[in-house]
Write an enzyme that holds these catalytic residues in place. Sequence first.
Site, PDB file in Angstrom:
ATOM      1  N   ARG A  88     -21.091 -47.751   5.419  1.00 25.68           N
ATOM      2  CA  ARG A  88     -21.309 -48.224   6.789  1.00 25.68           C
ATOM      3  C   ARG A  88     -21.275 -47.141   7.867  1.00 25.68           C
ATOM      4  O   ARG A  88     -21.549 -47.424   9.028  1.00 25.68           O
ATOM      5  CB  ARG A  88     -20.307 -49.325   7.179  1.00 25.68           C
ATOM      6  N   ASP A  89     -20.938 -45.904   7.513  1.00 29.81           N
ATOM      7  CA  ASP A  89     -20.905 -44.862   8.537  1.00 29.81           C
ATOM      8  C   ASP A  89     -21.414 -43.534   7.979  1.00 29.81           C
ATOM      9  O   ASP A  89     -20.813 -42.480   8.197  1.00 29.81           O
ATOM     10  CB  ASP A  89     -19.480 -44.703   9.083  1.00 29.81           C
ATOM     11  N   VAL A  90     -22.530 -43.601   7.246  1.00 21.45           N
ATOM     12  CA  VAL A  90     -23.148 -42.371   6.743  1.00 21.45           C
ATOM     13  C   VAL A  90     -23.794 -41.656   7.925  1.00 21.45           C
ATOM     14  O   VAL A  90     -24.647 -42.212   8.606  1.00 21.45           O
ATOM     15  CB  VAL A  90     -24.209 -42.674   5.657  1.00 21.45           C
ATOM     16  N   ASN A  94     -20.028 -36.942   8.373  1.00 22.77           N
ATOM     17  CA  ASN A  94     -19.331 -37.430   7.184  1.00 22.77           C
ATOM     18  C   ASN A  94     -19.929 -36.899   5.883  1.00 22.77           C
ATOM     19  O   ASN A  94     -19.586 -37.387   4.805  1.00 22.77           O
ATOM     20  CB  ASN A  94     -19.326 -38.957   7.159  1.00 22.77           C
ATOM     21  N   THR A 129     -21.660 -45.750  13.609  1.00 22.41           N
ATOM     22  CA  THR A 129     -21.837 -44.779  14.699  1.00 22.41           C
ATOM     23  C   THR A 129     -23.236 -44.934  15.278  1.00 22.41           C
ATOM     24  O   THR A 129     -24.228 -44.824  14.558  1.00 22.41           O
ATOM     25  CB  THR A 129     -21.649 -43.339  14.188  1.00 22.41           C
TER      26      THR A 129
END
Length: 220
Positions: A88-90, A94, A129
């Site tokens: 959910r936040d690639v 990260n 993000t």
Amino acid sequence: CGALRREAKTLRALTCDAVPAYVDHFELDSSDDVRFVLVQKIAKGVNLEVLVRDEGWRPTEAEAKDILKQLLEILDVAASLRPPVIHRDVKPANVLLDRDTMKVSLVDFGASAAAAIDADASASTIVGTFGYMAPEQLIGGASARTDQYGVGSTTLYLLSGRAPAGFKSMRLKVDFRSEVYIEDARFAAVLERLLEPSPEDRFESPRDAIDALVSRAMLS
């Protein structure tokens, strides 16, 4: 601590060389606080955002394609778990890159954990993000195809130094072809499909995307 415990559980299940291995988790009590500690093996490398934004690094097209393939392979492992793990936040921050070996690591599964904890909360809960999250995340949704968008966004950042939000778009579809030249037509087509605003228009699975990238599948 609920989300951190969930992250620890996720990492225990996610045995992948490209994800820093889970070692342990525990709580530290003090007179006025309780701290949750999550221990993982160290991943070698620098995150892509720092490399591109601060150090001015730009990968060759072949390097960007290889990084994309590695990220899709991580998603493939995550998708094979039961239940599947959705990061959910690639995003570039990260993803760590070891410049010596050109191997990547995907870190920070906290958003995955937070989303699981909030599964019964309001559909307006947003995890991710802005600039890299898939459009469905803006209304609190996520599916097994959601991380494909983050991987595509990260790859576009590598090629251009800009997040998809910095490009012109039509009905949420990013128009990068007019500004970013990709010689490999198959690579460009795969990237375009990963960035489709509707999840049903992306690849059915990360494995299908990998096969398309290395010429083992049709792109239609």
